[in-house]
Motif scaffolding. Sequence first.
Motif, PDB file in Angstrom:
ATOM      1  N   ASP A  67       0.836  -1.204   0.000  1.00 38.16           N
ATOM      2  CA  ASP A  67       0.000   0.000   0.000  1.00 38.16           C
ATOM      3  C   ASP A  67       0.870   1.254   0.000  1.00 38.16           C
ATOM      4  N   PHE A  68       1.931   1.234   0.817  1.00 37.25           N
ATOM      5  CA  PHE A  68       2.845   2.375   0.875  1.00 37.25           C
ATOM      6  C   PHE A  68       3.511   2.613  -0.480  1.00 37.25           C
ATOM      7  N   LEU A  69       3.871   1.530  -1.166  1.00 32.91           N
ATOM      8  CA  LEU A  69       4.542   1.675  -2.455  1.00 32.91           C
ATOM      9  C   LEU A  69       3.644   2.337  -3.495  1.00 32.91           C
ATOM     10  N   LYS A  70       2.356   2.061  -3.440  1.00 34.65           N
ATOM     11  CA  LYS A  70       1.427   2.725  -4.359  1.00 34.65           C
ATOM     12  C   LYS A  70       1.435   4.225  -4.130  1.00 34.65           C
ATOM     13  N   ALA A  71       1.400   4.639  -2.868  1.00 36.58           N
ATOM     14  CA  ALA A  71       1.429   6.065  -2.537  1.00 36.58           C
ATOM     15  C   ALA A  71       2.781   6.673  -2.887  1.00 36.58           C
ATOM     16  N   ALA A  72       3.871   5.917  -2.658  1.00 37.46           N
ATOM     17  CA  ALA A  72       5.211   6.423  -2.937  1.00 37.46           C
ATOM     18  C   ALA A  72       5.395   6.679  -4.424  1.00 37.46           C
ATOM     19  N   HIS A  73       4.806   5.818  -5.256  1.00 38.18           N
ATOM     20  CA  HIS A  73       4.925   6.004  -6.705  1.00 38.18           C
ATOM     21  C   HIS A  73       4.349   7.350  -7.117  1.00 38.18           C
ATOM     22  N   ARG A  74       3.227   7.724  -6.520  1.00 41.43           N
ATOM     23  CA  ARG A  74       2.622   9.013  -6.855  1.00 41.43           C
ATOM     24  C   ARG A  74       3.505  10.171  -6.394  1.00 41.43           C
ATOM     25  N   LYS A  75       4.141  10.012  -5.222  1.00 37.65           N
ATOM     26  CA  LYS A  75       5.005  11.073  -4.702  1.00 37.65           C
ATOM     27  C   LYS A  75       6.273  11.234  -5.533  1.00 37.65           C
ATOM     28  N   ARG A  76       6.796  10.134  -6.052  1.00 37.61           N
ATOM     29  CA  ARG A  76       8.053  10.183  -6.797  1.00 37.61           C
ATOM     30  C   ARG A  76       7.925  10.993  -8.079  1.00 37.61           C
ATOM     31  N   VAL A  77       6.721  11.054  -8.618  1.00 35.78           N
ATOM     32  CA  VAL A  77       6.503  11.821  -9.843  1.00 35.78           C
ATOM     33  C   VAL A  77       6.899  13.271  -9.625  1.00 35.78           C
ATOM     34  N   ASP A  78       6.674  13.780  -8.437  1.00 36.94           N
ATOM     35  CA  ASP A  78       6.952  15.183  -8.141  1.00 36.94           C
ATOM     36  C   ASP A  78       8.276  15.390  -7.405  1.00 36.94           C
ATOM     37  N   TYR A  79       9.038  14.304  -7.194  1.00 44.76           N
ATOM     38  CA  TYR A  79      10.285  14.429  -6.445  1.00 44.76           C
ATOM     39  C   TYR A  79      11.316  15.190  -7.278  1.00 44.76           C
ATOM     40  N   VAL A  80      12.041  16.103  -6.645  1.00 44.95           N
ATOM     41  CA  VAL A  80      13.013  16.931  -7.352  1.00 44.95           C
ATOM     42  C   VAL A  80      14.362  16.217  -7.400  1.00 44.95           C
ATOM     43  N   GLY A  81      14.838  15.900  -8.607  1.00 49.03           N
ATOM     44  CA  GLY A  81      16.134  15.275  -8.772  1.00 49.03           C
ATOM     45  C   GLY A  81      16.118  13.782  -8.495  1.00 49.03           C
ATOM     46  N   PRO A  82      17.300  13.138  -8.518  1.00 48.87           N
ATOM     47  CA  PRO A  82      17.390  11.696  -8.253  1.00 48.87           C
ATOM     48  C   PRO A  82      16.915  11.357  -6.851  1.00 48.87           C
TER      49      PRO A  82
END
Length: 303
Positions: A67-82
Amino acid sequence: MTGISDSEKFETSRPRLLGLAYRMLGSMADAEDAVQDTFVKWQGTDKAKVSNPDAFLTTICTNRCLDFLKAAHRKRVDYVGPWIPEPLQTETGTNPEADLERAESLTTAFLLLLERLTPKERAAYLLREVFGKSYTEVAETLELSEPACRQLVSRAARFVRSQSARSIPTAEQQDTFLKAFLNAIETGSTDSLAGLLTESVQLRADSGGKAPSISRVIEGVEVVNFITRAISRLWDRDRMVELEINGVRGLAQLDGDRIVTAMTLGYTSDGIVDQIYVIRNPDKLERLLTPTQHDAGSGGLWQ
């Protein structure tokens, strides 16, 4: 487990659950949340209906991580840089050579490799190859058939083997590199350093947009130039300390009692550095001064 309270049963499993959750999520904060959610679920469960507490807790924790990984995938889209996993200052409770499978699965290089698997491939591979669960247990945890789980593990294992990202070099090899790196940033000379890097060595920095850093992955000769021109100018050797980070010796730069930069490494099977990871995101450095115990025999983590 007669005579052991329900809380004691959970606490016995907590380090192993935390080790699993951190490897799945790459974030200790998220891993702790997943384990705490597992504890809450355990408290509300009719224990008389649980024939195997360990399997039950593993299933709850694994699915919470998914469940956390699903949410993390959405957050990574907006993550700045590597993005780089949250670093841990590790203290190995047993000799890592006694169980290299689990020790190497904690390295930054390996955690980044897991990011390239699907969530269920990641879960199946960790449960089977790192934590030694049977295919029957993996299938029950993921609510899949055994043949499907075998396929997930097989695909993941082939990918892991193809990338050769599971190496912890000898203490002597690590010491040689760190001495050469410190000499390079102090003198500006890379004579002793260049031979310890692969030609395709990569350097990536994770700041999350919250600290100055390069915003792209650099490679090859550009890495050597960056070390001598940028790192040697910005890093103060007098404020640097050596730490074991995710099972591999690395460096951290202090500002007072805070860590502002951490560096860990990825090695080839020959002990040559092919990855340099620089973490500048202050959110990921908050707990780095607090040692995390790692039992390579069980894969468990605790602070």
